[in-house]
Scaffold this motif. Structure first.
Motif, PDB file in Angstrom:
ATOM      1  N   SER A  38       1.499  18.920  30.586  1.00 38.13           N
ATOM      2  CA  SER A  38       0.287  18.144  30.362  1.00 38.13           C
ATOM      3  C   SER A  38       0.085  17.180  31.530  1.00 38.13           C
ATOM      4  O   SER A  38       0.979  16.993  32.358  1.00 38.13           O
ATOM      5  CB  SER A  38       0.384  17.356  29.048  1.00 38.13           C
ATOM      6  OG  SER A  38       1.322  16.300  29.169  1.00 38.13           O
ATOM      7  N   LYS A  39      -1.074  16.533  31.563  1.00 38.13           N
ATOM      8  CA  LYS A  39      -1.404  15.638  32.674  1.00 38.13           C
ATOM      9  C   LYS A  39      -1.094  14.171  32.360  1.00 38.13           C
ATOM     10  O   LYS A  39      -1.390  13.295  33.148  1.00 38.13           O
ATOM     11  CB  LYS A  39      -2.885  15.772  33.032  1.00 38.13           C
ATOM     12  CG  LYS A  39      -3.249  17.130  33.613  1.00 38.13           C
ATOM     13  CD  LYS A  39      -4.734  17.269  33.833  1.00 38.13           C
ATOM     14  CE  LYS A  39      -5.246  16.376  34.930  1.00 38.13           C
ATOM     15  NZ  LYS A  39      -6.671  16.623  35.254  1.00 38.13           N
ATOM     16  N   VAL A  40      -0.473  13.910  31.224  1.00 44.20           N
ATOM     17  CA  VAL A  40      -0.183  12.523  30.866  1.00 44.20           C
ATOM     18  C   VAL A  40       1.115  12.069  31.518  1.00 44.20           C
ATOM     19  O   VAL A  40       1.888  12.872  32.041  1.00 44.20           O
ATOM     20  CB  VAL A  40      -0.078  12.373  29.333  1.00 44.20           C
ATOM     21  CG1 VAL A  40      -1.391  12.722  28.676  1.00 44.20           C
ATOM     22  CG2 VAL A  40       1.043  13.250  28.770  1.00 44.20           C
ATOM     23  N   ILE A  63      -4.927  15.871  45.244  1.00 53.37           N
ATOM     24  CA  ILE A  63      -4.243  14.676  44.761  1.00 53.37           C
ATOM     25  C   ILE A  63      -5.203  13.492  44.755  1.00 53.37           C
ATOM     26  O   ILE A  63      -5.205  12.681  43.827  1.00 53.37           O
ATOM     27  CB  ILE A  63      -2.997  14.392  45.614  1.00 53.37           C
ATOM     28  CG1 ILE A  63      -1.904  15.414  45.279  1.00 53.37           C
ATOM     29  CG2 ILE A  63      -2.479  12.970  45.402  1.00 53.37           C
ATOM     30  CD1 ILE A  63      -0.683  15.324  46.153  1.00 53.37           C
ATOM     31  N   GLN A  64      -6.030  13.385  45.779  1.00 55.50           N
ATOM     32  CA  GLN A  64      -7.011  12.299  45.823  1.00 55.50           C
ATOM     33  C   GLN A  64      -7.978  12.390  44.650  1.00 55.50           C
ATOM     34  O   GLN A  64      -8.407  11.364  44.102  1.00 55.50           O
ATOM     35  CB  GLN A  64      -7.782  12.326  47.146  1.00 55.50           C
ATOM     36  CG  GLN A  64      -6.986  11.835  48.345  1.00 55.50           C
ATOM     37  CD  GLN A  64      -6.623  10.368  48.267  1.00 55.50           C
ATOM     38  OE1 GLN A  64      -7.263   9.587  47.571  1.00 55.50           O
ATOM     39  NE2 GLN A  64      -5.565   9.978  48.972  1.00 55.50           N
ATOM     40  N   GLN A  65      -8.327  13.604  44.246  1.00 57.86           N
ATOM     41  CA  GLN A  65      -9.223  13.787  43.108  1.00 57.86           C
ATOM     42  C   GLN A  65      -8.600  13.277  41.813  1.00 57.86           C
ATOM     43  O   GLN A  65      -9.304  12.827  40.903  1.00 57.86           O
ATOM     44  CB  GLN A  65      -9.586  15.265  42.958  1.00 57.86           C
ATOM     45  CG  GLN A  65     -10.483  15.800  44.061  1.00 57.86           C
ATOM     46  CD  GLN A  65     -10.712  17.299  43.962  1.00 57.86           C
ATOM     47  OE1 GLN A  65     -10.311  17.940  42.991  1.00 57.86           O
ATOM     48  NE2 GLN A  65     -11.358  17.874  44.957  1.00 57.86           N
ATOM     49  N   GLU A  66      -7.280  13.367  41.727  1.00 59.27           N
ATOM     50  CA  GLU A  66      -6.566  12.929  40.521  1.00 59.27           C
ATOM     51  C   GLU A  66      -6.173  11.458  40.582  1.00 59.27           C
ATOM     52  O   GLU A  66      -5.704  10.895  39.598  1.00 59.27           O
ATOM     53  CB  GLU A  66      -5.294  13.769  40.331  1.00 59.27           C
ATOM     54  CG  GLU A  66      -5.522  15.240  40.046  1.00 59.27           C
ATOM     55  CD  GLU A  66      -5.973  15.483  38.610  1.00 59.27           C
ATOM     56  OE1 GLU A  66      -5.804  14.578  37.768  1.00 59.27           O
ATOM     57  OE2 GLU A  66      -6.501  16.572  38.341  1.00 59.27           O
ATOM     58  N   SER A  67      -6.350  10.836  41.751  1.00 65.03           N
ATOM     59  CA  SER A  67      -5.836   9.481  41.956  1.00 65.03           C
ATOM     60  C   SER A  67      -6.801   8.416  41.430  1.00 65.03           C
ATOM     61  O   SER A  67      -7.944   8.688  41.075  1.00 65.03           O
ATOM     62  CB  SER A  67      -5.575   9.245  43.449  1.00 65.03           C
ATOM     63  OG  SER A  67      -6.793   9.187  44.164  1.00 65.03           O
ATOM     64  N   SER A  68      -6.297   7.192  41.401  1.00 68.36           N
ATOM     65  CA  SER A  68      -7.082   6.034  40.985  1.00 68.36           C
ATOM     66  C   SER A  68      -7.242   5.081  42.168  1.00 68.36           C
ATOM     67  O   SER A  68      -6.355   5.008  43.019  1.00 68.36           O
ATOM     68  CB  SER A  68      -6.382   5.310  39.834  1.00 68.36           C
ATOM     69  OG  SER A  68      -6.196   6.179  38.728  1.00 68.36           O
ATOM     70  N   PRO A  69      -8.357   4.345  42.231  1.00 67.99           N
ATOM     71  CA  PRO A  69      -8.563   3.425  43.354  1.00 67.99           C
ATOM     72  C   PRO A  69      -7.545   2.287  43.337  1.00 67.99           C
ATOM     73  O   PRO A  69      -7.162   1.791  42.267  1.00 67.99           O
ATOM     74  CB  PRO A  69      -9.987   2.902  43.120  1.00 67.99           C
ATOM     75  CG  PRO A  69     -10.241   3.116  41.664  1.00 67.99           C
ATOM     76  CD  PRO A  69      -9.486   4.341  41.285  1.00 67.99           C
ATOM     77  N   SER A  70      -7.095   1.896  44.510  1.00 67.55           N
ATOM     78  CA  SER A  70      -6.173   0.761  44.634  1.00 67.55           C
ATOM     79  C   SER A  70      -6.551  -0.015  45.881  1.00 67.55           C
ATOM     80  O   SER A  70      -6.376   0.474  46.986  1.00 67.55           O
ATOM     81  CB  SER A  70      -4.720   1.252  44.713  1.00 67.55           C
ATOM     82  OG  SER A  70      -4.563   2.231  45.721  1.00 67.55           O
ATOM     83  N   GLU A  71      -7.068  -1.209  45.685  1.00 69.71           N
ATOM     84  CA  GLU A  71      -7.557  -2.011  46.803  1.00 69.71           C
ATOM     85  C   GLU A  71      -6.739  -3.287  47.024  1.00 69.71           C
ATOM     86  O   GLU A  71      -6.364  -3.609  48.143  1.00 69.71           O
ATOM     87  CB  GLU A  71      -9.031  -2.380  46.570  1.00 69.71           C
ATOM     88  CG  GLU A  71      -9.954  -1.176  46.406  1.00 69.71           C
ATOM     89  CD  GLU A  71      -9.942  -0.243  47.619  1.00 69.71           C
ATOM     90  OE1 GLU A  71      -9.770  -0.744  48.750  1.00 69.71           O
ATOM     91  OE2 GLU A  71     -10.114   0.966  47.426  1.00 69.71           O
ATOM     92  N   ILE A 101      -1.445   7.436  41.188  1.00 68.09           N
ATOM     93  CA  ILE A 101      -1.732   8.633  40.411  1.00 68.09           C
ATOM     94  C   ILE A 101      -0.758   8.688  39.243  1.00 68.09           C
ATOM     95  O   ILE A 101       0.344   8.141  39.322  1.00 68.09           O
ATOM     96  CB  ILE A 101      -1.592   9.896  41.308  1.00 68.09           C
ATOM     97  CG1 ILE A 101      -2.073  11.162  40.581  1.00 68.09           C
ATOM     98  CG2 ILE A 101      -0.167  10.065  41.827  1.00 68.09           C
ATOM     99  CD1 ILE A 101      -2.155  12.385  41.498  1.00 68.09           C
ATOM    100  N   SER A 102      -1.150   9.298  38.151  1.00 65.76           N
ATOM    101  CA  SER A 102      -0.206   9.458  37.056  1.00 65.76           C
ATOM    102  C   SER A 102       0.802  10.533  37.435  1.00 65.76           C
ATOM    103  O   SER A 102       0.498  11.453  38.207  1.00 65.76           O
ATOM    104  CB  SER A 102      -0.925   9.854  35.756  1.00 65.76           C
ATOM    105  OG  SER A 102      -1.386  11.186  35.837  1.00 65.76           O
ATOM    106  N   ARG A 103       2.011  10.388  36.905  1.00 66.46           N
ATOM    107  CA  ARG A 103       3.023  11.414  37.158  1.00 66.46           C
ATOM    108  C   ARG A 103       2.500  12.782  36.720  1.00 66.46           C
ATOM    109  O   ARG A 103       2.715  13.799  37.388  1.00 66.46           O
ATOM    110  CB  ARG A 103       4.314  11.060  36.410  1.00 66.46           C
ATOM    111  CG  ARG A 103       5.449  12.050  36.617  1.00 66.46           C
ATOM    112  CD  ARG A 103       6.730  11.528  36.014  1.00 66.46           C
ATOM    113  NE  ARG A 103       7.259  10.411  36.764  1.00 66.46           N
ATOM    114  CZ  ARG A 103       8.016  10.535  37.854  1.00 66.46           C
ATOM    115  NH1 ARG A 103       8.306  11.732  38.327  1.00 66.46           N
ATOM    116  NH2 ARG A 103       8.477   9.468  38.463  1.00 66.46           N
ATOM    117  N   GLY A 104       1.793  12.798  35.579  1.00 75.83           N
ATOM    118  CA  GLY A 104       1.227  14.056  35.085  1.00 75.83           C
ATOM    119  C   GLY A 104       0.153  14.612  35.999  1.00 75.83           C
ATOM    120  O   GLY A 104       0.021  15.823  36.151  1.00 75.83           O
TER     121      GLY A 104
END
Length: 389
Positions: A38-40, A63-71, A101-104
């Motif tokens: 799973s992606k969790v 990976i960038q598509q799955e990532s979250s912004p970090s500023e 990014i989440s490990r999942g």
């Protein structure tokens, strides 16, 4: 020299190794105890050489598509007084930018990329290994028998196969409970601007990763058993931050009630030798540095590439290839495990005196000092990056 290689554990380390080794033309079988993936999972920060290796594999865009912004990240005291406010862009100058990014999510990218190129068997573990000269006969939990030239154990921190066949390895209790997950809910935090609270025997991180989603992670000093820590995790989580602002308490309460939470008791694996005949340890199964190293995922990825590299230049003699991998990894492992211990001492102080010392020194640190503190521990030498021994 095409080899039959069994990888036990289809996590980040196992799938990265499968990717590199399948590209070399080897027959790869990956087994995993899970019934599906799973992606969790925990939120992780993929840094430095980990990002570079993913780019080398052509996976950066996904990976960038799955990532979250970090500023930005603000380090705070329990009363919300700012200790340091840091720009990720500025901190990561001259090194690969970290990816949140989440490990999942990272695992999902690896799995989708490799699933059609290897044999993957779910609901399966290793029951027995029988090594004979250059071959290993493996009995799986479903009764199936497999013969392999090499067995890679990447089963994670609490690997049962490591416990059975690597008697000199020690699992060190880090006495730290690691809790985290996500809450789907609208919030007033700025996306990409993170808050990390530093306190005696605990650290709390709040990650606004989307307008309607927030991730929370915390470390709490805990000497209890693994089972007791699991059982009391939610109560301990809420109790530990009861004196914080109403905003923080409300968020934790909602998270405990409605969020998806993951709990683990952190440990560190000390393995004097990663090789036993035709069996080799990879990733957290062999050298977990704990999440406090900041490099757990990247170290697993690096180890997978290193092992595959030595196999690529000496597939005729797998024992020699694995021994060279072991020799390369030991000082690297020591570096990141030492970093984890230093981080635990600094960011999870044991008493008010240590907390005051950390807050004072960190608050007064120059930009150059901050960059040194935050980035120097996560880089490798050119020789290590290029596997030169």
């Amino acid at each position: 020299m095409k080899k039959n290689i069994l990888i036990s554990g289809g996590g980040i380390a196992g799938l990265t190794a499968a990717k590199f080794l399948s590209k070399q033309g080897h027959n790869i079988t990956v087994i995993d105890k899970a019934s599906s993936f799973s992606k969790v999972g925990f939120l992780i920060s993929l840094k430095s050489f980990g990002v570079k290796i993913m780019d080398e594999l052509g996976l950066s865009a996904k990976i960038q598509q799955e990532s979250s912004p970090s500023e930005f990240v603000s380090f705070l005291e329990a009363n919300d007084e700012i200790i340091q406010h840091i720009s990720y862009e500025k901190m990561n100058e001259n090194i690969e930018r970290s990816v949140l990014i989440s490990r999942g999510g990272l695992h999902h990218v690896l799995y989708e990329d490799i699933k059609d190129h290897v044999t993957l068997i779910f609901n399966t573990t290793i029951s027995h290994l029988d090594q004979k000269e250059n071959k290993t006969n493996i009995t799986l939990s479903d009764g199936q028998m497999i013969e392999a030239d090499l067995v890679i154990i990447s089963e994670g921190l609490r690997s049962p196969t490591r416990e059975k066949y690597f008697k000199d390895c020690k699992l060190e209790d880090f006495n730290t409970l690691y809790m985290g997950g996500r809450l789907k809910q609208a919030h007033s935090y700025n996306v990409g601007a993170f808050k990390i609270y530093i306190d005696v025997n605990k650290m709390l991180s709040i990650y606004p990763i989307a307008q309607n989603e927030i991730a929370i992670q915390c470390y709490i000093y805990d000497t209890g058993t693994l089972s007791a820590s699991y059982e009391n995790a939610s109560d301990l989580f809420q109790h530990s931050f009861r004196a914080y602002s109403r905003e923080v308490q409300d968020l934790i309460s909602k998270f405990a009630k409605n969020g998806i939470m993951f709990v683990d008791k952190m440990g560190m694996v000390n393995a004097p030798d990663l090789v036993n005949g035709n069996v080799v340890l990879l990733g957290d199964a062999g050298y977990c540095p704990t999440a406090l190293s900041g490099m757990g995922a990247s170290l697993s990825i690096y180890g997978a590439k290193a092992l595959a590299y030595f196999i690529s230049i000496n597939a005729v003699d797998l024992a020699s290839a694995c021994n060279r991998y072991n020799a390369l990894m030991q000082p690297v492992i020591k570096k990141f495990q030492t970093n984890a211990k230093n981080n635990a001492s600094s960011f999870i102080p044991k008493n008010k005196e240590q907390l005051h010392h950390f807050v004072s020194s960190f608050r007064n640190a120059s930009d150059a000092d901050i960059k040194r503190i935050m980035t120097e521990p996560i880089v490798l030498t050119e020789e290590q990056i290029n596997f030169i021994q």
